[in-house]
Design a protein around this motif. Sequence first.
Motif, PDB file in Angstrom:
ATOM      1  N   TRP A  93      32.504  -0.037  -3.828  1.00 49.21           N
ATOM      2  CA  TRP A  93      31.501  -0.700  -4.659  1.00 49.21           C
ATOM      3  C   TRP A  93      31.343   0.001  -6.009  1.00 49.21           C
ATOM      4  O   TRP A  93      31.148  -0.658  -7.036  1.00 49.21           O
ATOM      5  CB  TRP A  93      30.176  -0.758  -3.927  1.00 49.21           C
ATOM      6  CG  TRP A  93      29.130  -1.519  -4.685  1.00 49.21           C
ATOM      7  CD1 TRP A  93      28.019  -1.015  -5.298  1.00 49.21           C
ATOM      8  CD2 TRP A  93      29.113  -2.925  -4.933  1.00 49.21           C
ATOM      9  NE1 TRP A  93      27.316  -2.011  -5.904  1.00 49.21           N
ATOM     10  CE2 TRP A  93      27.955  -3.207  -5.702  1.00 49.21           C
ATOM     11  CE3 TRP A  93      29.953  -3.974  -4.582  1.00 49.21           C
ATOM     12  CZ2 TRP A  93      27.635  -4.484  -6.122  1.00 49.21           C
ATOM     13  CZ3 TRP A  93      29.633  -5.250  -5.003  1.00 49.21           C
ATOM     14  CH2 TRP A  93      28.493  -5.496  -5.758  1.00 49.21           C
ATOM     15  N   GLY A  94      31.425   1.335  -6.001  1.00 45.11           N
ATOM     16  CA  GLY A  94      31.358   2.066  -7.262  1.00 45.11           C
ATOM     17  C   GLY A  94      32.505   1.705  -8.185  1.00 45.11           C
ATOM     18  O   GLY A  94      32.302   1.488  -9.391  1.00 45.11           O
ATOM     19  N   VAL A  95      33.709   1.617  -7.638  1.00 41.75           N
ATOM     20  CA  VAL A  95      34.869   1.208  -8.439  1.00 41.75           C
ATOM     21  C   VAL A  95      34.674  -0.208  -8.974  1.00 41.75           C
ATOM     22  O   VAL A  95      34.974  -0.504 -10.138  1.00 41.75           O
ATOM     23  CB  VAL A  95      36.161   1.299  -7.605  1.00 41.75           C
ATOM     24  CG1 VAL A  95      37.345   0.737  -8.383  1.00 41.75           C
ATOM     25  CG2 VAL A  95      36.441   2.751  -7.219  1.00 41.75           C
ATOM     26  N   GLY A 141      28.138   3.048 -11.469  1.00 42.23           N
ATOM     27  CA  GLY A 141      29.335   2.982 -10.636  1.00 42.23           C
ATOM     28  C   GLY A 141      30.049   4.316 -10.524  1.00 42.23           C
ATOM     29  O   GLY A 141      30.487   4.715  -9.438  1.00 42.23           O
ATOM     30  N   LEU A 142      30.178   5.044 -11.636  1.00 42.70           N
ATOM     31  CA  LEU A 142      30.815   6.366 -11.595  1.00 42.70           C
ATOM     32  C   LEU A 142      30.022   7.325 -10.714  1.00 42.70           C
ATOM     33  O   LEU A 142      30.597   8.097  -9.936  1.00 42.70           O
ATOM     34  CB  LEU A 142      30.933   6.920 -13.017  1.00 42.70           C
ATOM     35  CG  LEU A 142      32.007   6.298 -13.911  1.00 42.70           C
ATOM     36  CD1 LEU A 142      31.885   6.832 -15.329  1.00 42.70           C
ATOM     37  CD2 LEU A 142      33.394   6.581 -13.356  1.00 42.70           C
ATOM     38  N   ALA A 181      30.460   5.157   3.613  1.00 41.08           N
ATOM     39  CA  ALA A 181      30.900   5.961   2.471  1.00 41.08           C
ATOM     40  C   ALA A 181      32.087   5.313   1.771  1.00 41.08           C
ATOM     41  O   ALA A 181      32.164   5.297   0.534  1.00 41.08           O
ATOM     42  CB  ALA A 181      31.258   7.370   2.941  1.00 41.08           C
ATOM     43  N   ILE A 182      33.018   4.770   2.549  1.00 42.10           N
ATOM     44  CA  ILE A 182      34.170   4.080   1.957  1.00 42.10           C
ATOM     45  C   ILE A 182      33.707   2.834   1.203  1.00 42.10           C
ATOM     46  O   ILE A 182      34.185   2.545   0.095  1.00 42.10           O
ATOM     47  CB  ILE A 182      35.193   3.719   3.046  1.00 42.10           C
ATOM     48  CG1 ILE A 182      35.775   4.996   3.667  1.00 42.10           C
ATOM     49  CG2 ILE A 182      36.305   2.853   2.483  1.00 42.10           C
ATOM     50  CD1 ILE A 182      36.676   4.740   4.855  1.00 42.10           C
ATOM     51  N   ALA A 183      32.764   2.090   1.794  1.00 36.94           N
ATOM     52  CA  ALA A 183      32.235   0.906   1.115  1.00 36.94           C
ATOM     53  C   ALA A 183      31.528   1.286  -0.184  1.00 36.94           C
ATOM     54  O   ALA A 183      31.636   0.581  -1.194  1.00 36.94           O
ATOM     55  CB  ALA A 183      31.263   0.163   2.043  1.00 36.94           C
ATOM     56  N   LEU A 184      30.804   2.412  -0.174  1.00 36.71           N
ATOM     57  CA  LEU A 184      30.133   2.871  -1.390  1.00 36.71           C
ATOM     58  C   LEU A 184      31.148   3.233  -2.467  1.00 36.71           C
ATOM     59  O   LEU A 184      30.947   2.929  -3.659  1.00 36.71           O
ATOM     60  CB  LEU A 184      29.257   4.086  -1.068  1.00 36.71           C
ATOM     61  CG  LEU A 184      28.408   4.637  -2.227  1.00 36.71           C
ATOM     62  CD1 LEU A 184      27.406   3.599  -2.696  1.00 36.71           C
ATOM     63  CD2 LEU A 184      27.689   5.921  -1.799  1.00 36.71           C
TER      64      LEU A 184
END
Length: 223
Positions: free
Chosen positions: A19-21, A139-140, A13-16
């Motif tokens: 990656w979104g940012v 990404g958002l 979840a942190i990686a997602l």
Amino acid sequence: MDATLTLMDLAGAIALLIWGVHMVQSGIMRAFGPQLRRILGYALGNRFKAFTAGLGVTSILQSSTATGLMVTAFAAGGLVDLVPALAVMLGANVGTTLIVQVLSFDVSKVSFLLILIGVFMFRRSAVTRTRDLGRVGIGLGLMLIALQHLLSMIIPFEDVPSLRILLGAVTTDPLIDILLAAGLTWAAHSSVAVVLLIMAFAAQWYHRTQRLLSFSGPISVRR
């Protein structure tokens, strides 16, 4: 085994979120990078314009780091003085605060809509800028999904004694807080992602405290 799977889910979840940012930043830079650089270059002649430009560019890029790198490039070339550069970074920090404030609202319901629109723009359009804006929408959406998933993961572990002891130890020592935040920001290369992560933990902890306070009260004794 359960603890390992939980840690893997948390890390995913942190990686997602990171990656979104990254997708938002790369999409904006590809679509409007030269224009943003020109805006900064134009505003660096005046400290008030520099502050406004730093705030605006960071709000668009969702990264004070990217804004700082642009200003560093100008400073390395001798094109900007120290005072306007500091004004840009001050505006960048305010812009980061505004981004976090906007994302702190409950906007998770539009996450899949943003991804749908982003994928449609990315796949169906032949215009490069439209495809880049589609990347921003994706990404958002990923950022909002990651935040929602983090909150849902935290809820079952609110009353775990070891977690409460760990959080208590962290929150009582400011030096540990500073080092932990610096380490996470260095690893993620994004202060926005780290602030959003900490905000998710803090929001869940606040709601838990409010629930406990609502259940506690004067005990009436029946005769």
